[in-house]
Write an enzyme that holds these catalytic residues in place. Structure first.
Site, mmCIF file in Angstrom:
data_model
loop_
_atom_site.group_PDB
_atom_site.id
_atom_site.type_symbol
_atom_site.label_atom_id
_atom_site.label_comp_id
_atom_site.label_asym_id
_atom_site.label_seq_id
_atom_site.Cartn_x
_atom_site.Cartn_y
_atom_site.Cartn_z
ATOM 1 N N PRO A 2 -11.183 8.541 7.434
ATOM 2 C CG PRO A 2 -13.061 7.944 8.787
ATOM 3 C CD PRO A 2 -12.883 8.692 7.553
ATOM 4 C CD GLU A 3 -5.888 6.664 5.004
ATOM 5 O OE1 GLU A 3 -4.891 5.507 4.710
ATOM 6 O OE2 GLU A 3 -5.503 7.738 4.437
ATOM 7 C CE LYS A 53 -10.161 5.205 2.042
ATOM 8 N NZ LYS A 53 -9.614 6.465 1.434
ATOM 9 N NE ARG A 262 -6.717 12.570 -0.119
ATOM 10 C CZ ARG A 262 -7.135 11.600 0.132
ATOM 11 N NH1 ARG A 262 -7.676 10.540 -0.562
ATOM 12 N NH2 ARG A 262 -7.462 11.346 1.661
#
Length: 273
Positions: A2-3, A53, A262
């Protein structure tokens, strides 16, 4: 993982049921934390804050619980005290008279005096929180121009929590695409106008994602695509996950590359330096 927008939305959900409520039950799934259950039980939550985060749950007696979802962490809020059936490992349980807030799967959790939070290894090194409404685009632009960050490729910089806390993989692709900036560029190579555009996009895209629950498209485009047969996951983003599809801005093709191990998505035309 999650960001920033997702963590802030989770914090809002938790705050809605915990803030100004007495915590009647506390359980920790990790043995090293169980001694803190008695310390927190019976006290009142006064705020649920996010810093990038990380989530900080502040209690009225001067202690705070730090938690970071990492890759697989998940918060759930349920009515009452009957816990959901799940194969996930429960890490934290906070209950009031009417609700339960549960953190599953995460392991980066600690309890410490609120006044010592600045010494936490993660919090001590992160930059400004992109979800902080007090953060303005000029401050982002100043960070882009600072000697510490100006000579780093944007593809790497926009994952660095020391630059801006809360940025992550999908936000990186979406922000750079919205600003029409090549991910291989360095801030030092950009004009002042490009820097300003990138700084504005940084806040616009991240806050739009928070407001919409994860959609980064401008409202007009989002509404138009909502009337099509596309599923929600297929109409959330400008670039992220849209390999070989046409760019909504110029019609060029969205490409995928690897950056920092990524996926990075960009337009082969309007983001080509």
């Amino acid at each position: 993982m999650p960001e920033g927008p997702e963590i802030r939305r989770a914090a809002d959900q938790i705050a809605e049921v915990l803030v100004d409520e007495d915590i009647t039950q506390v359980r920790f799934g990790l043995p090293r934390l169980r001694r803190y259950a008695k310390l927190l039980r019976g006290h009142r939550v006064v705020d649920v804050e996010t810093r990038g985060k990380a989530m900080l749950t502040h209690f009225d007696h001067g202690y705070s619980m730090y938690s970071h979802n990492q890759l697989y962490g998940l918060w759930r809020v349920v009515d009452g005290h009957k816990l959901p059936k799940t194969t996930r490992s429960m890490r934290v349980l906070l209950q009031t008279a009417s609700h339960s807030a549960i953190l599953y799967s995460a392991s980066d959790i600690s309890v410490m005096p609120t006044g010592e939070l600045s010494q936490h290894p993660f919090l001590a090194k992160i930059g400004p929180d992109i979800m902080n409404t007090a953060l303005i685009w000029r401050e982002v632009m100043e960070r882009l121009q600072s000697p510490r960050f100006s000579r780093r490729e944007l593809a790497a910089l926009y994952l660095d929590q020391a630059f801006l806390a809360g940025n992550g993989n999908y936000l990186r692709s979406e922000i750079l695409h919205d600003a029409r900036i090549d991910p291989r560029c360095k801030p030092a190579q950009l004009t002042r106008g490009e820097l300003g555009r990138l700084a504005r996009s940084t806040l616009t895209i991240s806050r739009r994602s928070y407001d919409t629950g994860g959609i980064t498209l401008n409202p007009r485009l989002a509404k138009r695509l909502a009337r099509t047969s596309l599923k929600r996951e297929q109409r959330r983003f400008y670039a992220y996950g849209r390999t070989d599809q046409p760019c909504y801005h110029c019609g060029g093709i969205i490409r995928r590359s690897e950056a920092n191990s990524r996926g990075l998505y960009y337009c082969s035309v309007c983001q080509n330096a």
